[in-house]
Design an enzyme around this catalytic site. Sequence first.
Site, PDB file in Angstrom:
ATOM      1  N   VAL A  58      39.496  30.238  24.003  1.00 40.34           N
ATOM      2  CA  VAL A  58      38.168  30.802  24.284  1.00 40.34           C
ATOM      3  C   VAL A  58      38.210  32.145  25.016  1.00 40.34           C
ATOM      4  O   VAL A  58      37.164  32.706  25.334  1.00 40.34           O
ATOM      5  CB  VAL A  58      37.247  29.807  25.054  1.00 40.34           C
ATOM      6  CG1 VAL A  58      36.983  28.565  24.226  1.00 40.34           C
ATOM      7  CG2 VAL A  58      37.823  29.446  26.426  1.00 40.34           C
ATOM      8  N   SER A  76      39.969  25.531  31.420  1.00 40.45           N
ATOM      9  CA  SER A  76      40.781  26.163  32.471  1.00 40.45           C
ATOM     10  C   SER A  76      41.838  25.171  32.932  1.00 40.45           C
ATOM     11  O   SER A  76      41.523  23.994  33.142  1.00 40.45           O
ATOM     12  CB  SER A  76      39.938  26.521  33.713  1.00 40.45           C
ATOM     13  OG  SER A  76      40.804  26.920  34.767  1.00 40.45           O
ATOM     14  N   LYS A  92      42.674  34.635  32.848  1.00 42.77           N
ATOM     15  CA  LYS A  92      41.988  35.057  31.623  1.00 42.77           C
ATOM     16  C   LYS A  92      40.885  34.077  31.216  1.00 42.77           C
ATOM     17  O   LYS A  92      39.790  34.492  30.832  1.00 42.77           O
ATOM     18  CB  LYS A  92      42.994  35.203  30.468  1.00 42.77           C
ATOM     19  CG  LYS A  92      43.768  36.515  30.536  1.00 42.77           C
ATOM     20  CD  LYS A  92      44.785  36.627  29.415  1.00 42.77           C
ATOM     21  CE  LYS A  92      44.151  36.851  28.057  1.00 42.77           C
ATOM     22  NZ  LYS A  92      45.183  36.983  26.996  1.00 42.77           N
ATOM     23  N   GLY A 103      28.549  34.830  26.441  1.00 44.46           N
ATOM     24  CA  GLY A 103      28.077  35.618  25.298  1.00 44.46           C
ATOM     25  C   GLY A 103      27.539  34.708  24.204  1.00 44.46           C
ATOM     26  O   GLY A 103      26.489  34.979  23.598  1.00 44.46           O
ATOM     27  N   ALA A 115      31.829  24.922  34.893  1.00 44.17           N
ATOM     28  CA  ALA A 115      32.601  24.012  35.751  1.00 44.17           C
ATOM     29  C   ALA A 115      33.321  24.862  36.787  1.00 44.17           C
ATOM     30  O   ALA A 115      34.356  25.466  36.514  1.00 44.17           O
ATOM     31  CB  ALA A 115      33.615  23.237  34.906  1.00 44.17           C
ATOM     32  N   TYR A 146      43.580  30.895  40.490  1.00 41.43           N
ATOM     33  CA  TYR A 146      42.562  29.902  40.113  1.00 41.43           C
ATOM     34  C   TYR A 146      41.267  30.150  40.885  1.00 41.43           C
ATOM     35  O   TYR A 146      40.191  30.268  40.307  1.00 41.43           O
ATOM     36  CB  TYR A 146      43.116  28.513  40.413  1.00 41.43           C
ATOM     37  CG  TYR A 146      42.211  27.358  40.054  1.00 41.43           C
ATOM     38  CD1 TYR A 146      41.915  27.064  38.723  1.00 41.43           C
ATOM     39  CD2 TYR A 146      41.694  26.522  41.041  1.00 41.43           C
ATOM     40  CE1 TYR A 146      41.109  25.984  38.398  1.00 41.43           C
ATOM     41  CE2 TYR A 146      40.894  25.431  40.720  1.00 41.43           C
ATOM     42  CZ  TYR A 146      40.609  25.165  39.393  1.00 41.43           C
ATOM     43  OH  TYR A 146      39.816  24.085  39.074  1.00 41.43           O
ATOM     44  N   TYR A 160      24.620  37.015  34.293  1.00 43.42           N
ATOM     45  CA  TYR A 160      23.954  36.715  33.009  1.00 43.42           C
ATOM     46  C   TYR A 160      22.578  36.096  33.253  1.00 43.42           C
ATOM     47  O   TYR A 160      21.641  36.324  32.504  1.00 43.42           O
ATOM     48  CB  TYR A 160      24.823  35.775  32.142  1.00 43.42           C
ATOM     49  CG  TYR A 160      25.694  36.548  31.182  1.00 43.42           C
ATOM     50  CD1 TYR A 160      26.762  37.307  31.645  1.00 43.42           C
ATOM     51  CD2 TYR A 160      25.434  36.567  29.812  1.00 43.42           C
ATOM     52  CE1 TYR A 160      27.558  38.035  30.780  1.00 43.42           C
ATOM     53  CE2 TYR A 160      26.221  37.289  28.933  1.00 43.42           C
ATOM     54  CZ  TYR A 160      27.280  38.023  29.417  1.00 43.42           C
ATOM     55  OH  TYR A 160      28.057  38.749  28.554  1.00 43.42           O
ATOM     56  N   THR A 176      38.583  15.164  41.471  1.00 40.87           N
ATOM     57  CA  THR A 176      38.111  14.052  40.654  1.00 40.87           C
ATOM     58  C   THR A 176      39.288  13.390  39.948  1.00 40.87           C
ATOM     59  O   THR A 176      40.252  14.064  39.587  1.00 40.87           O
ATOM     60  CB  THR A 176      37.070  14.553  39.643  1.00 40.87           C
ATOM     61  OG1 THR A 176      35.977  15.095  40.380  1.00 40.87           O
ATOM     62  CG2 THR A 176      36.551  13.447  38.746  1.00 40.87           C
TER      63      THR A 176
HETATM   64  P1  NAD Z   1      42.449  19.749  32.135  1.00 45.54           P
HETATM   65  O1  NAD Z   1      43.619  20.649  32.252  1.00 45.54           O
HETATM   66  O2  NAD Z   1      42.663  18.324  31.797  1.00 45.54           O
HETATM   67  O3  NAD Z   1      41.393  20.343  31.107  1.00 45.54           O
HETATM   68  C1  NAD Z   1      41.224  21.696  30.836  1.00 45.54           C
HETATM   69  C2  NAD Z   1      41.131  21.879  29.341  1.00 45.54           C
HETATM   70  O4  NAD Z   1      40.882  23.270  29.047  1.00 45.54           O
HETATM   71  C3  NAD Z   1      42.410  21.498  28.613  1.00 45.54           C
HETATM   72  O5  NAD Z   1      42.118  20.638  27.531  1.00 45.54           O
HETATM   73  C4  NAD Z   1      42.960  22.839  28.137  1.00 45.54           C
HETATM   74  O6  NAD Z   1      43.749  22.725  26.974  1.00 45.54           O
HETATM   75  C5  NAD Z   1      41.689  23.657  27.944  1.00 45.54           C
HETATM   76  N1  NAD Z   1      41.893  25.105  28.007  1.00 45.54           N
HETATM   77  C6  NAD Z   1      42.471  25.832  28.999  1.00 45.54           C
HETATM   78  N2  NAD Z   1      42.476  27.142  28.679  1.00 45.54           N
HETATM   79  C7  NAD Z   1      41.866  27.251  27.461  1.00 45.54           C
HETATM   80  C8  NAD Z   1      41.561  28.343  26.611  1.00 45.54           C
HETATM   81  N3  NAD Z   1      41.880  29.609  26.931  1.00 45.54           N
HETATM   82  N4  NAD Z   1      40.907  28.099  25.445  1.00 45.54           N
HETATM   83  C9  NAD Z   1      40.571  26.823  25.093  1.00 45.54           C
HETATM   84  N5  NAD Z   1      40.834  25.747  25.867  1.00 45.54           N
HETATM   85  C10 NAD Z   1      41.482  25.961  27.038  1.00 45.54           C
HETATM   86  O7  NAD Z   1      41.654  19.870  33.542  1.00 45.54           O
HETATM   87  P2  NAD Z   1      40.376  19.090  34.071  1.00 45.54           P
HETATM   88  O8  NAD Z   1      40.747  18.406  35.332  1.00 45.54           O
HETATM   89  O9  NAD Z   1      39.746  18.320  32.978  1.00 45.54           O
HETATM   90  O10 NAD Z   1      39.438  20.305  34.472  1.00 45.54           O
HETATM   91  C11 NAD Z   1      38.361  20.723  33.636  1.00 45.54           C
HETATM   92  C12 NAD Z   1      37.521  21.772  34.333  1.00 45.54           C
HETATM   93  O11 NAD Z   1      36.987  21.244  35.548  1.00 45.54           O
HETATM   94  C13 NAD Z   1      38.296  23.034  34.706  1.00 45.54           C
HETATM   95  O12 NAD Z   1      37.473  24.152  34.490  1.00 45.54           O
HETATM   96  C14 NAD Z   1      38.565  22.843  36.182  1.00 45.54           C
HETATM   97  O13 NAD Z   1      38.686  24.079  36.841  1.00 45.54           O
HETATM   98  C15 NAD Z   1      37.338  22.081  36.639  1.00 45.54           C
HETATM   99  N6  NAD Z   1      37.613  21.289  37.854  1.00 45.54           N
HETATM  100  C16 NAD Z   1      38.306  20.116  37.792  1.00 45.54           C
HETATM  101  C17 NAD Z   1      38.551  19.385  38.958  1.00 45.54           C
HETATM  102  C18 NAD Z   1      39.253  18.058  38.958  1.00 45.54           C
HETATM  103  O14 NAD Z   1      39.383  17.448  40.015  1.00 45.54           O
HETATM  104  N7  NAD Z   1      39.695  17.525  37.848  1.00 45.54           N
HETATM  105  C19 NAD Z   1      38.124  19.901  40.189  1.00 45.54           C
HETATM  106  C20 NAD Z   1      37.451  21.120  40.213  1.00 45.54           C
HETATM  107  C21 NAD Z   1      37.188  21.790  39.034  1.00 45.54           C
END
Ligand code: NAD
Length: 311
Positions: A58, A76, A92, A103, A115, A146, A160, A176
């Site tokens: 993305v 991410s 990125k 967009g 998120a 990060y 936006y 989480t």
């Molecule tokens: P995760 O790593 O399991 O999931 C992230 C997903 O994003 C993965 O499937 C990965 O392949 C995908 N991804 C990363 N870069 C990408 C790109 N450029 N294009 C397409 N896909 C891409 O992590 P998660 O714990 O499920 O976290 C999900 C979101 O929640 C993140 O944005 C994270 O910052 C946020 N978050 C999570 C927690 C937590 O405790 N789990 C806490 C705070 C914030």
Amino acid sequence: MKTAVVTGGAGFLGSHLCDRLITEGFRVICIDNFITGSPDNIAHLFGNENFQFIKHDVTNFIHVPGKVDYILHFASPASPIDYLKLPIQTLKVGSLGTHKALGLAKEKNAVFLLASTSEVYGDPLIHPQNEDYWGNVNPVGPRGVYDEAKRFAESLTMAYHRYHGLQTRIVRIFNTYGPRMRLNDGRVLPTFIGQALKGEPLTIFGDGSQTRSFCYVDDLIEGIYRLMLSAEVYPVNIGNPDEITIKQFAEEVLQLTGSKSKIEFHPLPEDDPKVRQPDISKAKKILGWEPKVSRNEGIKKTLEYFMKIIK
Ligand code: NAD
Ligand code: UDP
């Protein structure tokens, strides 16, 4: 039928979100490049006529045909070992990826939900953290890739909203856990559970006096779903305020698993936040939300999942 796009939908949280949206009667388009996620997390959704998957990074232009009502931007890396290994991709996806997702939301006139994370508070100087606190982040430290990406993403989201009138939402997610976390993703909960189940020493970083507050995934998804349907533009903390030190947490894992593993102390990683606990007054007030699952109950459910994947 409403359509929702979930970026990062093959990850831990994204896949639970896809499940919830499908259950609520949405058509879901999941976009992921599997950099930290896995097809296993969404395998059960393939074959569902309301679910569609697009393999795509993305940070590049996102094309989705037809009408879209909601975009939930979850892509991410999220675990410290992932984003320390993938610093540029993390920056990125938080910057360019958020820009592309916004967009798409503008093009489709869709509601956009970001998120974000408690990491925007950095090593916090107030406790517990409420949404008005601006944070204490080291931009040039290893975790900065990060934290600053998410701070930029919040800023871009608000731009936006203000400049283009886009309907936006920002959730600040606190630690989480639950099924579909990877045992080896480096986060403390799967690491300790994996070590306990394998009889290996539990690796406490520092003296274990730092605190975290762990939220079970179902509670988090409920809060996010309510926020998505609300009209709140400013950030909302979603997390479980039940705070525990990492040392107490290690002992709790040993007790819950009945493991005989020893405890080992390792150096504390640079800029590791000393405390973290969400102030959830805002979520309670505007979303009528609070967590329901205790740590004891949540860990038992997560243990069942890990035991299944270990054998
Ligand atoms: P995760 O790593 O399991 O999931 C992230 C997903 O994003 C993965 O499937 C990965 O392949 C995908 N991804 C990363 N870069 C990408 C790109 N450029 N294009 C397409 N896909 C891409 O992590 P998660 O714990 O499920 O976290 C999900 C979101 O929640 C993140 O944005 C994270 O910052 C946020 N978050 C999570 C927690 C937590 O405790 N789990 C806490 C705070 C914030
Ligand atoms: N931690 C630990 N041992 C481990 C992994 C993590 O003691 O094997 C500590 C880490 O230093 C931090 C806390 O546990 O203080 C939570 O770490 P995690 O990586 O889960 O997420 P963070 O909240 O730091 O983003």
